[in-house]
Design an enzyme around this catalytic site. Structure first.
Site, PDB file in Angstrom:
ATOM      1  N   ASP A  82      -0.893  40.194  16.806  1.00  0.00           N
ATOM      2  CA  ASP A  82      -0.488  41.314  15.950  1.00  0.00           C
ATOM      3  C   ASP A  82      -1.023  42.578  16.607  1.00  0.00           C
ATOM      4  O   ASP A  82      -0.388  43.145  17.496  1.00  0.00           O
ATOM      5  CB  ASP A  82      -1.050  41.084  14.541  1.00  0.00           C
ATOM      6  CG  ASP A  82      -0.545  42.081  13.513  1.00  0.00           C
ATOM      7  OD1 ASP A  82      -0.361  43.252  13.877  1.00  0.00           O
ATOM      8  OD2 ASP A  82      -0.346  41.705  12.349  1.00  0.00           O
ATOM      9  N   GLU A 101       6.681  42.905   8.801  1.00  0.00           N
ATOM     10  CA  GLU A 101       5.436  42.160   8.605  1.00  0.00           C
ATOM     11  C   GLU A 101       4.557  42.868   7.602  1.00  0.00           C
ATOM     12  O   GLU A 101       3.897  42.253   6.758  1.00  0.00           O
ATOM     13  CB  GLU A 101       4.697  42.005   9.937  1.00  0.00           C
ATOM     14  CG  GLU A 101       3.459  41.102   9.887  1.00  0.00           C
ATOM     15  CD  GLU A 101       2.154  41.819   9.533  1.00  0.00           C
ATOM     16  OE1 GLU A 101       1.136  41.141   9.374  1.00  0.00           O
ATOM     17  OE2 GLU A 101       2.149  43.062   9.384  1.00  0.00           O
ATOM     18  N   GLU A 102       4.523  44.217   7.703  1.00  0.00           N
ATOM     19  CA  GLU A 102       3.588  44.987   6.889  1.00  0.00           C
ATOM     20  C   GLU A 102       3.845  44.833   5.399  1.00  0.00           C
ATOM     21  O   GLU A 102       2.937  44.921   4.588  1.00  0.00           O
ATOM     22  CB  GLU A 102       3.633  46.466   7.287  1.00  0.00           C
ATOM     23  CG  GLU A 102       3.141  46.750   8.708  1.00  0.00           C
ATOM     24  CD  GLU A 102       1.649  46.476   8.902  1.00  0.00           C
ATOM     25  OE1 GLU A 102       0.992  46.029   7.949  1.00  0.00           O
ATOM     26  OE2 GLU A 102       1.157  46.694  10.013  1.00  0.00           O
ATOM     27  N   ASP A 147      -1.624  48.774  15.495  1.00  0.00           N
ATOM     28  CA  ASP A 147      -0.968  47.822  14.605  1.00  0.00           C
ATOM     29  C   ASP A 147       0.496  48.177  14.405  1.00  0.00           C
ATOM     30  O   ASP A 147       0.804  49.092  13.630  1.00  0.00           O
ATOM     31  CB  ASP A 147      -1.702  47.814  13.261  1.00  0.00           C
ATOM     32  CG  ASP A 147      -1.180  46.750  12.306  1.00  0.00           C
ATOM     33  OD1 ASP A 147      -0.289  45.978  12.691  1.00  0.00           O
ATOM     34  OD2 ASP A 147      -1.679  46.703  11.167  1.00  0.00           O
ATOM     35  N   HIS A 173      -3.820  51.589   9.603  1.00  0.00           N
ATOM     36  CA  HIS A 173      -2.736  51.897   8.647  1.00  0.00           C
ATOM     37  C   HIS A 173      -2.706  53.374   8.212  1.00  0.00           C
ATOM     38  O   HIS A 173      -2.220  53.681   7.124  1.00  0.00           O
ATOM     39  CB  HIS A 173      -2.823  51.006   7.399  1.00  0.00           C
ATOM     40  CG  HIS A 173      -2.349  49.595   7.640  1.00  0.00           C
ATOM     41  ND1 HIS A 173      -2.171  48.703   6.627  1.00  0.00           N
ATOM     42  CD2 HIS A 173      -2.022  48.935   8.781  1.00  0.00           C
ATOM     43  CE1 HIS A 173      -1.752  47.542   7.124  1.00  0.00           C
ATOM     44  NE2 HIS A 173      -1.667  47.661   8.438  1.00  0.00           N
ATOM     45  N   HIS A 182       4.765  41.399  15.528  1.00  0.00           N
ATOM     46  CA  HIS A 182       5.694  42.213  14.744  1.00  0.00           C
ATOM     47  C   HIS A 182       5.838  43.598  15.347  1.00  0.00           C
ATOM     48  O   HIS A 182       5.054  44.009  16.200  1.00  0.00           O
ATOM     49  CB  HIS A 182       5.312  42.243  13.273  1.00  0.00           C
ATOM     50  CG  HIS A 182       4.121  43.072  12.884  1.00  0.00           C
ATOM     51  ND1 HIS A 182       4.245  44.364  12.443  1.00  0.00           N
ATOM     52  CD2 HIS A 182       2.800  42.790  12.832  1.00  0.00           C
ATOM     53  CE1 HIS A 182       3.042  44.829  12.118  1.00  0.00           C
ATOM     54  NE2 HIS A 182       2.144  43.907  12.357  1.00  0.00           N
TER      55      HIS A 182
HETATM   56 ZN   LIG Z   1       0.060  44.211  11.961  1.00  0.00          ZN
END
Ligand SMILES: [Zn+2]
Length: 722
Positions: free
Chosen positions: A440, A411-412, A374, A524, A364
């Site tokens: 990912d 995706e998140e 990420d 994140h 993603h």
């Molecule tokens: Zn991810």
């Protein structure tokens, strides 16, 4: 290749001395085949070796891609993420792939207003109003664009204002609430303080609601994420700064919540709020994620019993207590849900012999902030795979089957881009996809990890034997891998953690998920940026290069090998192991696992048989030189491809019909949790709490369902109807 040519030349000499008609015909035939051989390119394995023979500059290319992809925060639906899509599209196009974008219109939400205040008992001092901001450090090269990042929030959080005494419930698991109950603590009507760590955040909020809490604050404890202990954190060290916040989704499920099971096209049917609420995947009480500094300030204001030892966190000056109160929280969150356009980007290299068989590589692109780990470490790696495939094409390589590079959006929020695409193309994918290979976060540190469906175990071991360990040039990735993991080397794909979910759990496509590293502290948060990656994640970008090698090599073997490199014998032994584990769970209960054991035995037989059939078909000597019957090869490959689909069931898991796969699916209490036989597991959980005859009967029913699916897989492998 040279060896083969010499042999043919040798044989060509001999017939010239003989005169019989048959020998003459043989001579003609060999001459023709020699002509064919000399005109054809080298064998596929030569190209595969070329693919993994990396030069000095690959790491520079990958880091350059990452630098560009992570220049600005690019949450799904933002203009910055559309720019990132254009970059991926143009890079894939420049590497000679046939590209296109497929858009969906999905329900995403963004925070409109947030506030959190803590009223403390005397003598702790006045009320605190938390800023909820992540601090920008001195010299941050991204200071000017940091404010473009979406404010800290939980995607799909319930809007509203709540207030209550605060209670501490550790990781917010079902068992943590049971512990509190045992201590005589009632959390009903409280705002609970929970630390991130053991379970999916959506389950944290759901468990809190079920325990009677009115709101949830989830914080990052330094014990779980490091940092702060010796005053060192990013940018000095890899740890999360005290103001760092883990953003993330609360949605339990996959895909746009307004279109469960079908694609979110521009004018499609959509569920209304009430129907979505009934679906159960959306939280019913407001929540906010906060930093370790804010979490500790709240913790200090909690009185009551001292929390158990293993509930104590990283703040040494604080006695972690459970409350509730006297600290009192006022929490407000208001979100704005809108139908937003998202973009999946595709790059295709069409197969020459079997264009209608697909090998998919997916990653993603959307990120909560800058997304250096990420997910764009994976995106940069995907673009490197594309570059190397172009290199092979320029040397004359053409894949046997079609290779598709997929770059997913949103995706998140809940695996939305990949899920909508899979839902839209379900029947086509079910009949044509050989395997889906997910990356990912490609790199967050050292150490190779992979999860897959078991028929791919052998292939993964082979591929890693061909790639050099990026952290130890004297050995292969495989050698380091077996040194680091003693018991189970390959993980399984039961959890809902990334875009592989819809492929394996909804359609039954053999799948893989791989990465270097694992959990990392700035996950994140605002600090998942290029500087962090360069300093701590992969300073030389050699781990990125290694992932590109393994990922691409696995894809090449799946795309090029005449016979699909699937081994269902290892599937059978894996199922045997999982069933053994189940035995402990049902000890002393009226449950028989013998139907399951029987079906696994059949699967083992069928797997052995198809391996033998393949060997016979591969043959040797003349048979292989004259070529095999392509229809027979195709028929055998189809059985190998379709056997995984047989593990899916039309009705899906009980109460969770989207999850069709009866072997691998997320646990009902933790979306990150990977369970074998999730339906049996759910039924056991229920039976354990109600302990009625009826509930244990439903466990037996679930065992039968799995057994039937395994039997279906054997029938597919055998290729004979009853
Ligand atoms: Zn991810």
């Amino acid at each position: 290749m040279p060896f083969l040519e010499e042999n043919l030349l040798e044989e060509r000499k001999s017939p010239t001395s003989k005169t019989s008609k048959t020998t003459y015909l043989l001579f003609i035939s060999i001459s023709i085949s020699l002509l064919l051989f000399t005109a054809s390119p080298p064998p596929k394995s030569t190209y595969h070796s070329l693919y993994v023979s990396v030069s000095e500059s690959e790491n520079v290319t990958v880091s350059h891609h990452l630098l560009i992809l992570t220049r600005r925060p690019h949450v799904a639906g933002s203009p910055a993420n559309a720019d990132a899509a254009s970059y991926v599209l143009s890079t894939l196009t420049s590497h000679s792939l046939r590209t296109h974008i497929s858009s969906y219109h999905v329900a995403l939400n963004y925070p409109l207003s947030r506030s959190l205040t803590l009223t403390r008992a005397h003598p702790l001092g006045p009320t605190i109003t938390f800023s909820l901001d992540q601090e920008i450090y001195a010299g941050d090269p991204y200071a000017d664009v940091a404010r473009e990042a979406v404010p800290t929030f939980h995607a799909y959080a319930r809007s509203g204002s709540v207030a209550g005494n605060v209670a501490y419930v550790n990781y917010g698991r079902v068992e943590d609430y049971a512990t509190l109950k045992g201590m005589g603590v009632n959390v009903s009507g409280t705002v609970v303080l929970v630390r991130y760590g053991k379970i999916y955040r959506g389950d944290i909020v759901r468990n809190a609601y079920e325990a009677g809490a009115v709101g949830v604050v989830v914080y990052t404890d330094t014990k779980d994420y490091g940092g702060g202990v010796d005053g060192k954190w990013f940018p000095e060290d890899r740890w999360m700064p005290p103001s760092g916040v883990q953003v993330g989704s609360l949605y339990i499920g996959a895909g746009d919540p307004t279109t469960p099971g079908w694609a979110s096209t521009s004018a499609c049917e959509r569920m209304d709020d009430e129907e979505i609420e009934r679906g159960g995947g959306i939280p019913l009480i407001p929540s906010l994620p906060v930093s370790s500094a804010d979490g500790e300030a709240i913790m200090e204001a909690i009185g009551g019993h001292v929390a158990p030892d293993d509930w104590q966190g990283g703040a040494e000056s604080i006695d972690y207590r459970v409350g509730p109160g006297p600290g009192f929280l006022n929490l407000t969150y208001n979100g704005n849900q809108t139908i937003t356009t998202i973009q999946n980007v595709f790059g295709v290299i069409e197969g020459v012999e079997e264009p209608d068989r697909y090998v998919l590589l997916g990653n993603h692109r959307d990120a909560w902030t800058f997304g250096a780990v990420d997910p764009n470490s994976g995106t940069a790696t995907l673009l490197e795979v594309a570059r190397r495939l172009e290199k092979l094409q320029k040397r004359g390589w053409k894949p046997r089957r079609t290779i598709i590079l997929c770059n997913w959006d949103a995706e998140e929020y809940g695996l939305i881009g990949s899920t909508e695409w899979v839902e839209e193309n379900r029947e086509m994918l079910a009949s044509r996809v050989v395997a889906y290979l997910n990356v990912d976060c490609a790199v967050s540190g050292a150490g190779f990890h992979v999860s897959s469906t078991p028929q791919l175990d052998k292939l993964l071991k082979q591929a890693t034997q061909q790639v050099q360990d990026p952290d130890n040039s004297s050995q292969t990735v495989y050698e380091s891998w077996i040194q680091s993991n003693d018991s189970q080397m390959v993980g399984r794909l039961g959890g809902g953690g990334s875009d592989f979910a819809s492929f394996i759990q909804h359609v039954g496509v053999p799948a893989v998920d791989m990465f270097y590293g694992g959990e990392y502290a700035v996950y994140h948060s605002l600090y998942d940026d290029f500087v962090w990656m360069q300093k701590f994640g992969d300073p030389m970008f050699h781990r990125h290069v290694a992932v590109a090698s393994i990922w691409g090599l696995v894809a090449l073997k799946l795309a090029d090998d005449e016979f699909l490199p699937f081994d269902y014998v290892s599937y059978a032994s894996e199922l045997q192991r999982s069933t053994k584990e189940l035995e402990n769970e049902i000890l002393g209960k009226p449950i028989s696992l013998s139907p399951l054991y029987k079906s696994i035995e059949q699967l083992n037989k069928a797997a052995t048989k198809i391996n033998d059939q393949r060997k016979a078909l591969e043959g040797n000597g003349w048979a292989s030189m004259w070529g095999k019957d392509p229809l027979k090869v195709r028929e055998l490959n189809d059985r190998l491809m379709m056997a995984e689909r047989a593990f899916t069931d039309r009705d899906g898991l009980f109460g969770r019909p989207w999850y069709k796969h009866l072997i691998y699916g997320p646990s009902n209490h933790n979306d990150y949790g990977s369970k074998s036989f999730p339906g049996v597991d759910d039924a056991i959980e229920k039976a354990k709490s109600s302990n009625t005859t009826e509930s244990w009967k439903s466990v037996q029913h679930e065992v039968w369902r799995v057994s039937r699916a395994v039997t279906h897989a054997s029938l597919v492998l055998n290729g004979k109807f009853t």
